[in-house]
Design a protein around this motif. Structure first.
Motif, mmCIF file in Angstrom:
data_model
loop_
_atom_site.group_PDB
_atom_site.id
_atom_site.type_symbol
_atom_site.label_atom_id
_atom_site.label_comp_id
_atom_site.label_asym_id
_atom_site.label_seq_id
_atom_site.Cartn_x
_atom_site.Cartn_y
_atom_site.Cartn_z
ATOM 1 N N PRO B 133 5.456 3.783 -4.992
ATOM 2 C CA PRO B 133 4.480 4.534 -4.089
ATOM 3 C C PRO B 133 4.476 4.370 -2.691
ATOM 4 O O PRO B 133 4.592 2.927 -2.118
ATOM 5 C CB PRO B 133 3.109 3.761 -4.802
ATOM 6 C CG PRO B 133 3.593 3.045 -5.747
ATOM 7 C CD PRO B 133 5.095 2.714 -5.702
ATOM 8 N N LEU B 136 1.910 2.058 -0.517
ATOM 9 C CA LEU B 136 1.263 0.709 -0.986
ATOM 10 C C LEU B 136 2.469 -0.260 -0.354
ATOM 11 O O LEU B 136 3.572 0.080 0.093
ATOM 12 C CB LEU B 136 1.517 0.618 -2.421
ATOM 13 C CG LEU B 136 0.306 1.415 -3.353
ATOM 14 C CD1 LEU B 136 0.505 0.938 -4.864
ATOM 15 C CD2 LEU B 136 -1.238 0.927 -2.578
ATOM 16 N N THR B 137 1.993 -1.432 0.259
ATOM 17 C CA THR B 137 2.706 -2.458 0.799
ATOM 18 C C THR B 137 3.743 -3.112 -0.417
ATOM 19 O O THR B 137 3.257 -3.035 -1.708
ATOM 20 C CB THR B 137 2.177 -3.470 1.379
ATOM 21 O OG1 THR B 137 1.282 -4.141 0.720
ATOM 22 C CG2 THR B 137 1.323 -2.918 2.628
ATOM 23 N N GLU B 140 1.442 -5.546 -2.478
ATOM 24 C CA GLU B 140 0.286 -4.633 -3.283
ATOM 25 C C GLU B 140 1.228 -4.212 -4.571
ATOM 26 O O GLU B 140 0.439 -4.104 -5.658
ATOM 27 C CB GLU B 140 -0.066 -3.486 -2.440
ATOM 28 C CG GLU B 140 -1.087 -3.928 -1.492
ATOM 29 C CD GLU B 140 -1.308 -2.798 -0.339
ATOM 30 O OE1 GLU B 140 -2.370 -3.045 0.260
ATOM 31 O OE2 GLU B 140 -0.882 -1.719 -0.729
ATOM 32 N N VAL B 141 2.439 -3.590 -4.396
ATOM 33 C CA VAL B 141 3.045 -2.936 -5.544
ATOM 34 C C VAL B 141 3.396 -4.147 -6.396
ATOM 35 O O VAL B 141 3.074 -4.209 -7.659
ATOM 36 C CB VAL B 141 4.417 -2.331 -5.073
ATOM 37 C CG1 VAL B 141 5.135 -1.969 -6.379
ATOM 38 C CG2 VAL B 141 4.197 -1.162 -4.505
ATOM 39 N N ASP B 143 1.648 -7.162 -6.799
ATOM 40 C CA ASP B 143 0.434 -7.491 -7.464
ATOM 41 C C ASP B 143 -0.178 -6.617 -8.472
ATOM 42 O O ASP B 143 -0.672 -6.900 -9.668
ATOM 43 C CB ASP B 143 -0.658 -7.685 -6.345
ATOM 44 C CG ASP B 143 -0.333 -8.822 -5.342
ATOM 45 O OD1 ASP B 143 0.712 -9.558 -5.776
ATOM 46 O OD2 ASP B 143 -1.010 -8.817 -4.379
ATOM 47 N N PHE B 144 0.157 -5.291 -8.095
ATOM 48 C CA PHE B 144 -0.152 -4.141 -9.039
ATOM 49 C C PHE B 144 0.456 -4.412 -10.476
ATOM 50 O O PHE B 144 -0.043 -4.398 -11.517
ATOM 51 C CB PHE B 144 -0.055 -2.832 -8.381
ATOM 52 C CG PHE B 144 -0.418 -1.719 -9.476
ATOM 53 C CD1 PHE B 144 -1.430 -1.669 -10.360
ATOM 54 C CD2 PHE B 144 0.551 -0.611 -9.582
ATOM 55 C CE1 PHE B 144 -1.528 -0.673 -10.999
ATOM 56 C CE2 PHE B 144 0.239 0.588 -10.208
ATOM 57 C CZ PHE B 144 -0.606 0.535 -10.952
ATOM 58 N N ILE B 145 1.713 -4.472 -10.366
ATOM 59 C CA ILE B 145 2.584 -4.875 -11.731
ATOM 60 C C ILE B 145 2.329 -6.030 -12.243
ATOM 61 O O ILE B 145 2.285 -6.110 -13.555
ATOM 62 C CB ILE B 145 3.954 -4.705 -11.432
ATOM 63 C CG1 ILE B 145 4.492 -3.037 -10.371
ATOM 64 C CG2 ILE B 145 5.025 -4.541 -12.668
ATOM 65 C CD1 ILE B 145 3.662 -2.030 -11.359
#
Lengths: 279, 356
Positions: B133, B136-137, B140-141, B143-145
Motif C-alpha cells: 500500500p 502507508l509507511t 505501519e505496514v 505493524d499491520f502484518i
C-alpha cells in the motif's frame, strides 16, 4: 535426539501459543474483533493519506445543500422541510460513500497484489470485511457533518436530541443495503468497469429516490415508481426519524427486500471472485 | 548427530547446502545436523509434514496448471521449486497458502486445511509483486502484518535484519524496487512462521540485493523454519535450496537433493553438422549421455550430460562432423530433457547417479 537450549530461541517460542490448532477450528471471537480493528485502523490510515478523497466526499452533499436548499426561502425557513432536505442529502451522502467505498474501492483493492497476500494471513475474510464496513461508516458520518452544520447554521432545520440519536441509528441501518450493493459491484467488476457502474447506479437512484428533489414535487407515476426504490425507502425512513412525518408502510419491507437481494448478489460475487480472480 | 547453533555465519550455511548433495532421505532429522536439532525444537503439529499435497489437480478453463501432483515438505527442509514460467509453481503455492482450492486431491498445511485461517498462523508468505500500500509507511505496514500473529518479531529487529532500519518512517511508495522487495520478504517472516513460502522472492533485484535476501533467508531457515522458495533462476535455487523439486507442465519432473538435480539439469548443448547424413541415426542413438536429439536440416543438436565424453566418442567413432559448437543448455532446454523421461524414471536415475 537432543536439542541444546539455544535452539529454543525465537521460533520455538513463537510456535507455542498456537500449538497444534485443529484443522477446522475458527479463530476465537476476541481475536477476530482485534483483527477487525487492526484492518479498520490501517484502511483508515490508507484512505486519509489521500485527503482529497475524504474532502470530496464531504464536499458534494454540503455544496448541494448550500446551493439548492439554503437559497430557497420557502424550504430554508420551514423547519420540517429544511430538516427533510438535510435528511435527503444525508441519505445521498451515505449512499454515495457506500457505493464508492465498496464498489469502486473494493474492485480497486482486488487488483492490488497486496490483496491476495492479505488473504494468506491468518485472518478470514471477516476481519477485512468488518474493517471495510467500519471505515465506510466512519467516512459516511464524516460526510454528514458539514451537511448538518450548514443545515443548522443557515436554515431553520432542527432536530431534538432524542430524534438525532435515533436518526444516526436509522442512517446506519439504511446504509446497509447500499453497502451490500457496493460490494456486489466491487467484487464482480474490474475497477475500470466499477467506477462508471457506480455512477450510473448512484445518480438515477438518488434522483428517482427523491434525494435531490422532494418526492412531493414528483408527478404521480414517478412517485409510485419511486416508493419501490431502496433510495426512496431509505429516505422516507430517515426523514421520519428526523421530522416525525410518517413514512409509507411499504418503506421498511421495500428496503429489507432490496437488502436481501443485494446481500445475495454480494455473496455470489464474493464467492465467484475467489476462484476466478487469479486466472 | 551434533545439533549446531542456529546463529551461524554464511559460510557454515553454504556448507549445509552443498552437504545436502549427499543422497540423503528427505525425512526430517536425517538431512543434516541442523535440521535434526531445529526441527525437533520447532515441532509443528506433531511429526507430520509441514505441507502436503496429494494427487492435486487444478485447471483454469482449458489449461491444466497442475496434474496429479503429490509432494510432502518435512519440518526444517529448505525446498526449491524450480521450473520455467507457467510450469505450475505459483498455482501450487496458491493452493498451499489457501488462496485457491484444488479441483481434486487434498492439500494440507500443518495437517489442516490451508483455507482455514488457523492453519495459516504459522505460515509466512510474501506479495508476489512489489504491491505494497503506497500511502502507508514501512513501519505501519510491518505493524499491520505483525498484528495478525501471536508473537511477532519486534519491528526494529525485523527491519534491521533486512537492512531497512532507517526507512521505518518512509512511505512504501517512495521505496526503491530493491527496498520494496526486501520489505515484502520481511513481511513473510514478521510473524515468526514455521513455514515460509516465497514465490520468486528476488525477481527484479540486482546482485547485491539478491545476496542480502538470500542471506536473510538462510539465516531464518537456520533458526529452525521450513522454507519453500520458487524460482526460474537456477542460480537462486543453487544458492538457497537443499532439496529441489522441478516442476514442468503441471507435473513433478524431478524431486531430489540439490546436487542430484543439478547433475540432471546442467546439460550441455552440442551442435554440429553431419557430412554423411545416412549414418547418423544409429550413431547418435549410441552416443553416451545423450538426453535429447533434434535436427535442423543437416545440423544436429544434442543435449548431453557430459559434452567432453560425447565429443571424444564422436572423434574416436570416426563420425564425420563439422562446425562443432558446445554451450551450456538453458534451463528450458534442460527441463525439456527432463520432460522426455517419466518423472519416476527420472527420480530413479538420479539416485543411481548419486550412488556412484
Amino acid at each position: 535426539m537432543t536439542t541444546t537450549p539455544d535452539q529454543h530461541t525465537r521460533p520455538a517460542g513463537a510456535a507455542e501459543p498456537v500449538a497444534a490448532p485443529s484443522a477446522r477450528a475458527a479463530l476465537p471471537p476476541v481475536a477476530n474483533l482485534r483483527l477487525a480493528l487492526l484492518h479498520a485502523r490501517y484502511q483508515f490510515l490508507e484512505t486519509i493519506r489521500v485527503p482529497i478523497a475524504v474532502i470530496g466526499n464531504m464536499l458534494f452533499p454540503a455544496l448541494a445543500m448550500f446551493f439548492f436548499v439554503v437559497p430557497q426561502e420557502s424550504v430554508a425557513s420551514n423547519p420540517v422541510a429544511a430538516t427533510a432536505a438535510v435528511g435527503q442529502l444525508g441519505m445521498f451522502a451515505v449512499m454515495s460513500t457506500c457505493l464508492f467505498t465498496y464498489g469502486a474501492g473494493v474492485s480497486e483493492d482486488r487488483q492490488q497484489p497486496f490483496d491476495p497476500f492479505l488473504r494468506t494471513l491468518p485472518a478470514g475474510a471477516g476481519p477485512r470485511m468488518a474493517g471495510r464496513v467500519a471505515n465506510g461508516a466512519a467516512f459516511a458520518l464524516l460526510g454528514l457533518l458539514p451537511l448538518a452544520l450548514i443545515g443548522w447554521l443557515f436554515t431553520d432545520a432542527s432536530v431534538p436530541g432524542a430524534r438525532l440519536a435515533v436518526s444516526v441509528l436509522v442512517i446506519a441501518a439504511v446504509a446497509l443495503p447500499f453497502l451490500l450493493l457496493g460490494m456486489a459491484i466491487g467484487y464482480s467488476l474490474s475497477s475500470k468497469a466499477a467506477l462508471p457502474v457506480v455512477q450510473v447506479v448512484l445518480f438515477p437512484l438518488a434522483f428517482a429516490g427523491g434525494l435531490f428533489m422532494p418526492p412531493e414535487a414528483f408527478p404521480g407515476w414517478l412517485d409510485s415508481l419511486s416508493t419501490a426504490l431502496p433510495s426512496r425507502a431509505g429516505r422516507d425512513l430517515l426523514v421520519q426519524a428526523l421530522t416525525g412525518s410518517e413514512a409509507p408502510a411499504t418503506s421498511l419491507p421495500v428496503l429489507v427486500a432490496w437488502g436481501v437481494l443485494f446481500a445475495a448478489l454480494a455473496v455470489w460475487a464474493y464467492r465467484r471472485d475467489e476462484g476466478r480472480r487469479f486466472r | 548427530m551434533t545439533p549446531r547453533s542456529p546463529r551461524r555465519g554464511r559460510a557454515a550455511v553454504r556448507d549445509d547446502a552443498t552437504a545436502a548433495g549427499r543422497p540423503a532421505p528427505r525425512a526430517a532429522g536425517t538431512v543434516n545436523g541442523t535440521v535434526t536439532g531445529t526441527a525437533a525444537a520447532g515441532a509443528p503439529a506433531g511429526d507430520g509434514p509441514v505441507l502436503e499435497a496429494e494427487h492435486v489437480t487444478r485447471t483454469f478453463g482449458e489449461t491444466v496448471a497442475l496434474r496429479d501432483v503429490s509432494l510432502a515438505v518435512q519440518p526444517g527442509e529448505l525446498v526449491g521449486l524450480l521450473g520455467p514460467n507457467g510450469a505450475g509453481k505459483t498455482t501450487l503455492l496458491s493452493l498451499a497458502t489457501g488462496l485457491r482450492k484444488p479441483d481434486s486431491g487434498t492439500v494440507r498445511l500443518f495437517g489442516g486445511d490451508p483455507r482455514s485461517a488457523t492453519s495459516r498462523v504459522r505460515l509466512g508468505t510474501t506479495p508476489q509483486e512489489t504491491g505494497l500500500p503506497p500511502t502507508l509507511t514501512v513501519g505501519e505496514v510491518v505493524d499491520f502484518i505483525a498484528g495478525h500473529y501471536p508473537d511477532p518479531m519486534p519491528r526494529a529487529e525485523l527491519l534491521g535484519r533486512f537492512g531497512l532500519a532507517d526507512l521505518a518512517r518512509r512511505q512504501t511508495g517512495a521505496l526503491s524496487g530493491g527496498q520494496k522487495r526486501r520489505l515484502a520478504v520481511a513481511l513473510a517472516v514478521v510473524g515468526r512462521p514455521r513455514l515460509v513460502v516465497l514465490d520468486e522472492p528476488t525477481t527484479g533485484l540486482d546482485v547485491e540485493g539478491r545476496h542480502v535476501l538470500w542471506e536473510a533467508l538462510r539465516e531464518y531457515h537456520a533458526s529452525g523454519a521450513t522454507v519453500v522458495v520458487t524460482s526460474h533462476y537456477l542460480e537462486e535455487i543453487e544458492a538457497l535450496a537443499q532439496r529441489v523439486v522441478v516442476i514442468g507442465g503441471g507435473t513433478v519432473l524431478a524431486d531430489d537433493s540439490l546436487a542430484a538435480v543439478l547433475a540432471r539439469v546442467q546439460v550441455r548443448r552440442v551442435t554440429f553438422q553431419l557430412t554423411t547424413p545416412a549414418a547418423d541415426v544409429v550413431v547418435l542413438d549410441r552416443l553416451p549421455g545423450v538426453r535429447d536429439v533434434s535436427r535442423d536440416g543437416d545440423r544436429v543438436h544434442l543435449l548431453a550430460a557430459d559434452a567432453d565424453a560425447l565429443v571424444r566418442t564422436l572423434v574416436t567413432g570416426g563420425v564425420d562432423f563439422r562446425g562443432l559448437e558446445i554451450r551450456g543448455a538453458s534451463l528450458e532446454e534442460a527441463f525439456l530433457a527432463l520432460t522426455a523421461e517419466s518423472p519416476a524414471a527420472a527420480g530413479a536415475a538420479t539416485s543411481e547417479e548419486m550412488a556412484r
